[in-house]
Enzyme design. Structure first.
Site, PDB file in Angstrom:
ATOM      1  N   SER A  13       0.835  -1.212   0.000  1.00 34.46           N
ATOM      2  CA  SER A  13       0.000   0.000   0.000  1.00 34.46           C
ATOM      3  C   SER A  13       0.865   1.256   0.000  1.00 34.46           C
ATOM      4  CB  SER A  13      -0.989   0.000   1.168  1.00 34.46           C
ATOM      5  OG  SER A  13      -0.334   0.150   2.393  1.00 34.46           O
ATOM      6  N   ASN A  14       2.020   1.210   0.653  1.00 33.35           N
ATOM      7  CA  ASN A  14       2.928   2.365   0.586  1.00 33.35           C
ATOM      8  C   ASN A  14       3.517   2.519  -0.815  1.00 33.35           C
ATOM      9  OD1 ASN A  14       3.576   3.944   3.208  1.00 33.35           O
ATOM     10  ND2 ASN A  14       3.346   1.811   3.877  1.00 33.35           N
ATOM     11  N   ILE A  88      19.266  -5.367   3.685  1.00 35.08           N
ATOM     12  CA  ILE A  88      19.950  -4.978   2.445  1.00 35.08           C
ATOM     13  C   ILE A  88      21.411  -5.393   2.575  1.00 35.08           C
ATOM     14  CG2 ILE A  88      20.688  -2.995   1.052  1.00 35.08           C
ATOM     15  CD1 ILE A  88      17.769  -3.630   0.689  1.00 35.08           C
ATOM     16  N   ASN A 102      14.457   3.735   4.338  1.00 38.43           N
ATOM     17  CA  ASN A 102      13.457   2.775   4.817  1.00 38.43           C
ATOM     18  C   ASN A 102      12.414   3.511   5.647  1.00 38.43           C
ATOM     19  OD1 ASN A 102      12.322   0.171   5.592  1.00 38.43           O
ATOM     20  ND2 ASN A 102      13.319   0.441   7.585  1.00 38.43           N
ATOM     21  N   HIS A 104      10.009   2.742   8.940  1.00 39.11           N
ATOM     22  CA  HIS A 104       9.764   1.788  10.023  1.00 39.11           C
ATOM     23  C   HIS A 104       8.511   2.232  10.770  1.00 39.11           C
ATOM     24  CE1 HIS A 104      10.786  -1.375  12.808  1.00 39.11           C
ATOM     25  NE2 HIS A 104      10.423  -0.553  13.771  1.00 39.11           N
ATOM     26  N   ASP A 145      17.292  -1.246  10.954  1.00 35.79           N
ATOM     27  CA  ASP A 145      16.689  -0.089  11.636  1.00 35.79           C
ATOM     28  C   ASP A 145      17.690   0.796  12.367  1.00 35.79           C
ATOM     29  OD1 ASP A 145      14.247  -1.183  10.809  1.00 35.79           O
ATOM     30  OD2 ASP A 145      14.108  -2.402  12.633  1.00 35.79           O
ATOM     31  N   GLU A 174       2.160   7.157   7.459  1.00 35.36           N
ATOM     32  CA  GLU A 174       3.039   6.752   6.344  1.00 35.36           C
ATOM     33  C   GLU A 174       2.546   7.367   5.035  1.00 35.36           C
ATOM     34  OE1 GLU A 174       4.820   2.556   7.934  1.00 35.36           O
ATOM     35  OE2 GLU A 174       3.001   2.438   6.740  1.00 35.36           O
TER      36      GLU A 174
HETATM   37  C1  GAR Z   1       4.451  -0.627   6.677  1.00 34.01           C
HETATM   38  O1  GAR Z   1       3.728  -0.269   7.825  1.00 34.01           O
HETATM   39  C2  GAR Z   1       5.925  -0.445   6.909  1.00 34.01           C
HETATM   40  O2  GAR Z   1       6.238   0.619   7.754  1.00 34.01           O
HETATM   41  C3  GAR Z   1       6.307  -1.752   7.537  1.00 34.01           C
HETATM   42  O3  GAR Z   1       5.556  -2.720   6.842  1.00 34.01           O
HETATM   43  C4  GAR Z   1       4.320  -2.138   6.419  1.00 34.01           C
HETATM   44  C5  GAR Z   1       4.120  -2.466   4.960  1.00 34.01           C
HETATM   45  O4  GAR Z   1       2.831  -2.109   4.557  1.00 34.01           O
HETATM   46  N1  GAR Z   1       7.723  -1.995   7.469  1.00 34.01           N
HETATM   47  C6  GAR Z   1       8.393  -2.687   8.371  1.00 34.01           C
HETATM   48  O5  GAR Z   1       7.873  -3.219   9.330  1.00 34.01           O
HETATM   49  C7  GAR Z   1       9.890  -2.774   8.119  1.00 34.01           C
HETATM   50  N2  GAR Z   1      10.581  -3.187   9.302  1.00 34.01           N
HETATM   51  P1  GAR Z   1       2.482  -2.009   2.999  1.00 34.01           P
HETATM   52  O6  GAR Z   1       3.010  -3.277   2.328  1.00 34.01           O
HETATM   53  O7  GAR Z   1       0.986  -1.939   2.948  1.00 34.01           O
HETATM   54  O8  GAR Z   1       3.139  -0.773   2.464  1.00 34.01           O
END
Ligand code: GAR
Length: 190
Positions: A13-14, A88, A102, A104, A145, A174
């Site tokens: 979704s991001n 990475i 990234n 988080h 992180d 986000e």
């Molecule tokens: C997001 O909330 C992102 O911040 C997190 O995974 C989700 C992905 O959502 N990332 C982590 O936890 C990385 N350590 P999405 O696939 O819907 O964008």
């Protein structure tokens, strides 16, 4: 034109939000999606947007050469990790110094590190009785992180909130901030 590659392992979704944000831009575009999971929702989302999305194995990400040749083919300037659940590795870090960021879903340095991803983070935040959570956008180094922070935003965690409710608030942050911060980081890259 500046080209972004988004690495995503899940729903995406991001990735979609970032791609839509830049879709009317004349000088920035999401050119490529790379994933370590062929079943990830991000592929379906990108198909609708006409953005190529490729899957590589964990071993290919670790070894780096196939990934690097794709990044070169698409003239990628910046790598954005948006729900990418692997570390990475050195070849990619060395090829993109200061050009990998990234997001988080918590306020680092709290609730970061191995195993702290997706819903696990929000479950831990609720279990610890935190009064706030949020997002951290940061540069990526060889440890989970731990790279230099670029931006944080917070949201309240109320006494009755469960992990899913916290996840929704964090996702909203986000969507609001990540594309804009990416744009600002791109402005620092020649
Ligand atoms: C997001 O909330 C992102 O911040 C997190 O995974 C989700 C992905 O959502 N990332 C982590 O936890 C990385 N350590 P999405 O696939 O819907 O964008």
């Amino acid at each position: 034109m500046k080209n972004i590659a988004v690495f995503a392992s899940g729903s995406g979704s991001n990735a979609e939000n970032i791609a839509r944000y830049f879709s009317n831009s004349d000088n920035v575009r999401v050119a490529l999606i790379l994933s370590n999971n062929s079943k990830a929702g991000v592929h379906e989302r990108m198909k609708k947007l006409g953005i190529p999305s490729l899957t590589f194995s964990g071993a290919e990400f670790a070894e780096g050469s196939a990934i690097l040749s794709k990044l070169k083919e698409y003239a990628i300037d910046l790598i954005v990790l948006a729900g990418y659940m692997n570390k990475i590795t050195t070849p990619i870090l060395q090829a993109y110094p200061g050009r990998i960021i990234n997001i988080h879903p918590a306020l680092l340095p709290k609730f970061g590190g191995k195993g702290m991803y997706g819903m696990h983070v929000h479950e831990a935040v609720v279990a610890e009785g935190e009064k706030e959570s949020g997002i951290t956008i940061h540069y990526v180094n060889e440890n989970y992180d731990e790279g230099a922070p670029i931006f944080q935003a917070t949201c309240p965690v109320l006494p009755d909130d469960n992990a899913e409710m916290v996840a929704n608030k964090v996702h909203a942050l986000e969507y609001e901030h990540f594309p804009r911060v990416i744009k600002e980081v791109l402005n620092t890259i020649s």
